[in-house]
Design an enzyme around this catalytic site. Structure first.
Site, PDB file in Angstrom:
ATOM      1  N   LYS A 117      -0.011   6.464   5.003  1.00  0.00           N
ATOM      2  CA  LYS A 117      -0.720   7.742   4.898  1.00  0.00           C
ATOM      3  C   LYS A 117      -1.162   8.266   6.271  1.00  0.00           C
ATOM      4  O   LYS A 117      -0.987   9.451   6.567  1.00  0.00           O
ATOM      5  CB  LYS A 117      -1.931   7.550   3.983  1.00  0.00           C
ATOM      6  CG  LYS A 117      -2.545   8.818   3.490  1.00  0.00           C
ATOM      7  CD  LYS A 117      -3.471   8.542   2.315  1.00  0.00           C
ATOM      8  CE  LYS A 117      -4.544   7.552   2.708  1.00  0.00           C
ATOM      9  NZ  LYS A 117      -5.889   7.942   2.293  1.00  0.00           N
ATOM     10  N   ARG A 159       4.709 -10.190   6.281  1.00  0.00           N
ATOM     11  CA  ARG A 159       4.743  -9.903   7.721  1.00  0.00           C
ATOM     12  C   ARG A 159       3.873 -10.877   8.513  1.00  0.00           C
ATOM     13  O   ARG A 159       2.845 -11.350   8.039  1.00  0.00           O
ATOM     14  CB  ARG A 159       4.351  -8.448   7.998  1.00  0.00           C
ATOM     15  CG  ARG A 159       2.965  -8.089   7.589  1.00  0.00           C
ATOM     16  CD  ARG A 159       2.751  -6.579   7.634  1.00  0.00           C
ATOM     17  NE  ARG A 159       1.373  -6.284   7.263  1.00  0.00           N
ATOM     18  CZ  ARG A 159       0.881  -5.074   7.088  1.00  0.00           C
ATOM     19  NH1 ARG A 159       1.645  -4.011   7.236  1.00  0.00           N
ATOM     20  NH2 ARG A 159      -0.389  -4.903   6.757  1.00  0.00           N
ATOM     21  N   ARG A 187      -5.681  -5.056  -3.808  1.00  0.00           N
ATOM     22  CA  ARG A 187      -5.938  -3.750  -3.160  1.00  0.00           C
ATOM     23  C   ARG A 187      -5.191  -2.642  -3.886  1.00  0.00           C
ATOM     24  O   ARG A 187      -5.713  -1.551  -4.101  1.00  0.00           O
ATOM     25  CB  ARG A 187      -5.477  -3.763  -1.688  1.00  0.00           C
ATOM     26  CG  ARG A 187      -6.363  -4.556  -0.735  1.00  0.00           C
ATOM     27  CD  ARG A 187      -6.241  -4.049   0.704  1.00  0.00           C
ATOM     28  NE  ARG A 187      -4.917  -4.177   1.290  1.00  0.00           N
ATOM     29  CZ  ARG A 187      -4.525  -5.232   2.033  1.00  0.00           C
ATOM     30  NH1 ARG A 187      -5.344  -6.234   2.249  1.00  0.00           N
ATOM     31  NH2 ARG A 187      -3.322  -5.257   2.564  1.00  0.00           N
ATOM     32  N   ARG A 196      -2.173 -12.137   9.132  1.00  0.00           N
ATOM     33  CA  ARG A 196      -3.511 -11.617   8.842  1.00  0.00           C
ATOM     34  C   ARG A 196      -4.017 -12.232   7.547  1.00  0.00           C
ATOM     35  O   ARG A 196      -3.295 -12.303   6.553  1.00  0.00           O
ATOM     36  CB  ARG A 196      -3.468 -10.096   8.706  1.00  0.00           C
ATOM     37  CG  ARG A 196      -3.341  -9.409  10.052  1.00  0.00           C
ATOM     38  CD  ARG A 196      -3.221  -7.932   9.892  1.00  0.00           C
ATOM     39  NE  ARG A 196      -4.165  -7.438   8.866  1.00  0.00           N
ATOM     40  CZ  ARG A 196      -4.493  -6.165   8.723  1.00  0.00           C
ATOM     41  NH1 ARG A 196      -3.961  -5.262   9.524  1.00  0.00           N
ATOM     42  NH2 ARG A 196      -5.326  -5.786   7.788  1.00  0.00           N
ATOM     43  N   ARG A 205     -12.859  11.396  -4.307  1.00  0.00           N
ATOM     44  CA  ARG A 205     -12.497  10.088  -4.850  1.00  0.00           C
ATOM     45  C   ARG A 205     -12.661  10.036  -6.366  1.00  0.00           C
ATOM     46  O   ARG A 205     -12.172   9.117  -7.007  1.00  0.00           O
ATOM     47  CB  ARG A 205     -13.388   8.990  -4.247  1.00  0.00           C
ATOM     48  CG  ARG A 205     -12.891   8.467  -2.933  1.00  0.00           C
ATOM     49  CD  ARG A 205     -13.585   7.177  -2.560  1.00  0.00           C
ATOM     50  NE  ARG A 205     -13.424   6.885  -1.143  1.00  0.00           N
ATOM     51  CZ  ARG A 205     -12.318   6.398  -0.613  1.00  0.00           C
ATOM     52  NH1 ARG A 205     -11.284   6.127  -1.350  1.00  0.00           N
ATOM     53  NH2 ARG A 205     -12.258   6.184   0.675  1.00  0.00           N
TER      54      ARG A 205
END
Ligand SMILES: [Zn+2]
Length: 216
Positions: free
Chosen positions: A10, A124, A169, A158, A85
């Site tokens: 985004k 990743r 998420r 990460r 939102r």
């Protein structure tokens, strides 16, 4: 308005639209910080609430947005990011824009394939020595465990890029966004754009949508 889950690109796409069309991306956080820093009336009210540890009300955010939309740099339009939102906020936004003789031209939803997104993000990792990015499925070093670029053998992932956290998420995003999607679909302003492809292809699709509304 741009909607999209974390990892859908985004931010990258918003920057491209800013460059191509002279639009200005407005995120709620930036709006609040700027209004507080400038000491506008609504900014002072927001500051008071935040200092007391409270949540800034929709009414204050709308007042801040109202002020912001008066500034000359946004004459060509804005990209709303992170606001609204909730359907209540969306209605407050519709009311504000109606008072201003404006409206939301397009709500662009970047659509991802959740399973592919989990694979993309959770796979990743980077070389701890040179920072080169690698991926379990899409970009493996020639010799397993050895960085092609620098010969390093230490790699980093990460902590929040595990399959579980990415999936949760995405689930949180869908739960939060579904009512908004319904709101704008009912108004006929929703545009769904597949966002799993190449960045440039997605940018092209977004540009075509914006161009359509520019000339409308
Ligand atoms: Zn390396």
């Amino acid at each position: 308005m741009l909607l999209g889950p974390p990892g859908a690109g985004k931010g990258t796409q918003a920057r491209k639209l800013e460059e191509r069309f002279g639009l200005v991306q407005l995120s709620t956080g930036d709006l609040l910080r700027a209004a507080v820093a400038q000491g506008t009336e609504a900014g002072a009210r927001a500051k008071e609430v935040m200092e007391a540890g409270g949540l800034v009300s929709d009414e204050i955010v709308i007042a801040i947005l109202d002020d912001r939309l008066d500034r000359p740099d946004v004459a060509r339009g804005v990209i709303l990011d992170g606001f609204p939102r909730t359907p209540a906020q969306a209605e407050a936004l519709d009311d504000l824009l109606a008072r201003r003789g404006q409206s939301v031209s397009a709500v662009i939803s970047l659509e991802v394939d959740d399973a592919a997104m989990v694979e993309r993000i959770s796979g990743r990792y980077t070389c701890a020595t040179c920072g080169e990015g690698w991926h379990d499925s899409f970009k493996r070093p020639e010799t397993p465990g050895i960085c092609d670029v620098c010969g390093g053998t230490e790699f980093k992932r990460r902590a929040d890029d595990t399959a579980e956290t990415v999936a949760s998420r995405l689930a949180a995003y869908h739960a939060e966004t579904a009512p908004l999607i319904d709101h704008y679909r009912a108004r006929g302003t929703l545009e769904r754009v597949p966002a799993m492809g190449a960045i440039e292809d997605i940018a092209q699709a977004l540009s075509e949508i914006v161009r359509r509304y520019e000339t409308a």
